[in-house]
Design a protein around this motif. Structure first.
Motif, PDB file in Angstrom:
ATOM      1  N   ALA A  95       0.758  -1.157   0.025  1.00 55.89           N
ATOM      2  CA  ALA A  95       0.027  -0.021  -0.018  1.00 55.89           C
ATOM      3  C   ALA A  95       0.926   1.289  -0.001  1.00 55.89           C
ATOM      4  O   ALA A  95       1.715   1.312   0.647  1.00 55.89           O
ATOM      5  N   GLY A 100       0.164   5.409   0.533  1.00 54.43           N
ATOM      6  CA  GLY A 100      -0.713   6.503   0.983  1.00 54.43           C
ATOM      7  C   GLY A 100      -0.337   7.742   0.258  1.00 54.43           C
ATOM      8  O   GLY A 100      -0.421   8.214  -0.689  1.00 54.43           O
ATOM      9  N   SER A 113       6.575   8.420   4.255  1.00 56.92           N
ATOM     10  CA  SER A 113       7.681   7.960   4.702  1.00 56.92           C
ATOM     11  C   SER A 113       9.041   8.158   3.872  1.00 56.92           C
ATOM     12  O   SER A 113       9.030   8.342   2.885  1.00 56.92           O
ATOM     13  N   THR A 117      -1.983   9.819   5.395  1.00 57.01           N
ATOM     14  CA  THR A 117      -3.215   9.327   5.374  1.00 57.01           C
ATOM     15  C   THR A 117      -3.566   8.280   6.802  1.00 57.01           C
ATOM     16  O   THR A 117      -2.282   8.132   7.498  1.00 57.01           O
ATOM     17  N   TYR A 122      13.564   4.127  13.529  1.00 54.36           N
ATOM     18  CA  TYR A 122      12.092   4.247  13.141  1.00 54.36           C
ATOM     19  C   TYR A 122      11.986   3.766  11.674  1.00 54.36           C
ATOM     20  O   TYR A 122      12.522   4.498  10.907  1.00 54.36           O
TER      21      TYR A 122
END
Ligand code: FAD
Length: 430
Positions: A38, A40, A44, A107, A389
């Motif tokens: 997916a 969005g 990222s 999103t 992260y």
């Protein structure tokens, strides 16, 4: 095929982009089409949302609100709805999302899949803490409804699950009451890490939002501690904010060895003048970067990395000092360097990033010299029992991921075999 990059712009590989628009058609759009992942808003920084030469299911067309209970603050929406649009609906009605990252242009699906945190983690936890239910579509046609009180194991795997358990089609989120969009804010200049820890401790729980900017070029740390809470005076006229757009991509990074120090000094001087208290609209305080669209092009055609780590409280002082020294000595870094203390609430996802401790986040232009610095920072983070992260990552070694995310073994059995990203192959081997 379309060239797609993520926020770090480290490359733009071709992808077979399938745009999802109707949630009833999602099962057939997924079945037999993958492996894919997916996508969005691509906020990222690295490869979590990329799948070069393969399928991307773009979710931004799944942008409908489904239900809003204005008395209880419960919102159900499709996974491609932007956090900005939820705020536009909710805030005038006395509700707010409890967790918003440094940009609103993400999103709901992306917010769940990376289990985002905001400047108020110590007060409200992570995004997944406020998701009451979500619907997950698997590539084999199965649909799973899960939440904190049903199919909890699926929920724990999907929150922070990097899109690898299936595609989130819709979610129900519990909003939090708000008096309005205005915040009482304060900027406090400080010197030295001890002062940062003292300010952080004093800020919790009196200030809902607390974060610090630091000058990463200074060997003797200096920074600005920013804190905010809902203002009692909400009667001001709403500001008109029209975002600017960076007009072009410079051929080389504008943040480089020559400009790094002066840019940090200028940022410090400019914001030091704002020392003290003032009432500020939440958009200017919580997501100032949304005021300049495509600012990521500042770093030129080769793009940039972000390195965001968290180290546990017990080792935070020593490890943060060591990292800052390594960064200042390397001459690499950015103007956007952030230091923040997370609260003690354990996050809901098996692969959630947050842990009680201190998080440091910095951008670095993409050039060969940063590799050695990243290795050094990895060693400090590993030694301190911390982690990196994934939402910001494009290069962490697989061994470091496995060692620092103890939930990985339990997570693996929830993976959808039809979901695969550049990140999953890099970190999990498939
Ligand atoms: C300026 C800026 C500031 C930021 N500040 C913060 C911050 O303060 N705190 C923080 O936590 N993060 C922060 N981030 C990171 C950002 O919030 C996350 O990367 C977020 O996940 C991006 O959402 P997206 O919609 O763009 O998702 P993408 O980047 O497109 O995808 C992110 C991940 O979510 C998965 N995904 C997306 N949609 C779905 C779906 N429907 N179903 C299943 N999986 C899905 C993708 O496969 C991918 O693994 C920041 C990013 C930027 C650019």
């Amino acid at each position: 095929m379309r060239r797609v990059s993520s926020w770090g712009r480290l490359g733009a590989a071709p992808h077979d982009v399938i745009e999802l628009r109707e949630r009833s058609l999602v099962p057939q759009a997924l079945k037999g089409r993958g492996p894919g992942i997916a996508f969005g808003m691509g906020r990222s920084y690295g490869d979590a949302c990329l799948n070069p030469d393969g399928v991307l299911w773009q979710t931004s067309g799944l942008d409908r609100f489904i239900a809003f209970d204005a008395a209880a603050g419960r919102l159900t929406c499709e996974a491609g709805v932007l956090l900005r649009d939820i705020q536009r609906l909710a805030v005038p009605r006395g509700w707010t999302l409890p967790v918003i990252p440094g940009t609103q242009l993400v999103t709901v699906g992306g917010a769940i899949a990376n289990d985002l945190h905001g400047k108020n983690h110590h007060a409200t936890g992570t995004f997944g803490d406020h998701v009451m239910r979500l619907t997950l579509q698997r590539t084999d046609g199965e649909t799973i409804a899960c939440g904190p009180d049903r199919q909890r194991d699926w929920f724990a795997a999907t929150v922070g699950g990097l899109g690898l358990t299936g595609l989130i089609v819709e979610a129900e989120v519990q909003l939090q009451p708000t008096a309005g969009p205005w915040l009482d804010t304060e900027i406090v200049p400080y010197a030295g890490l001890d002062a940062f820890f003292t300010l952080s401790e004093a800020a919790h729980p009196d200030w809902e939002h607390a974060v610090s900017w630091i000058d990463c070029t200074a060997t003797d740390l200096r920074g600005l501690f920013l804190r905010a809470r809902s203002a009692s005076d909400q009667s001001r006229p709403l500001p008109r904010r029209r975002p600017l757009t960076l007009p072009l991509t410079p051929p080389v990074s504008l943040v480089n060895g020559l400009t790094l120090r002066p840019l940090n000094a200028a940022y410090y001087a400019l914001n030091r003048r704002k020392t003290g208290q003032r009432i500020v609209h939440q958009e200017a305080f919580l997501y100032p970067l949304d005021g300049v669209l495509e600012w990521n092009r500042l770093y030129g055609s080769r793009g940039f990395f972000q390195y965001q780590s968290v180290v546990p409280t017990a080792n935070a002082r020593a490890a943060t000092a060591e990292m800052l020294t390594a960064i200042a000595r390397s001459g690499e870094g950015s103007v956007l360097a952030v230091l923040k203390t997370f609260g003690g609430r354990p996050p809901p996802g098996l692969l959630s990033f947050v842990q009680p401790g201190v998080t440091l986040a910095l951008d670095f232009q993409n050039r060969p010299a940063v590799a050695a610095l990243f290795d050094r920072l990895d060693a400090i983070v590993r030694e301190a029992g911390g982690r990196i992260y994934p939402a910001k990552d494009a290069r962490m070694p697989a061994a470091m991921f496995a060692a620092s995310y103890p939930g990985l073994d339990s997570f693996t059995r929830f993976r959808d075999p039809g979901m695969s990203s550049a990140m999953s192959r890099r970190l999990m081997g498939k």
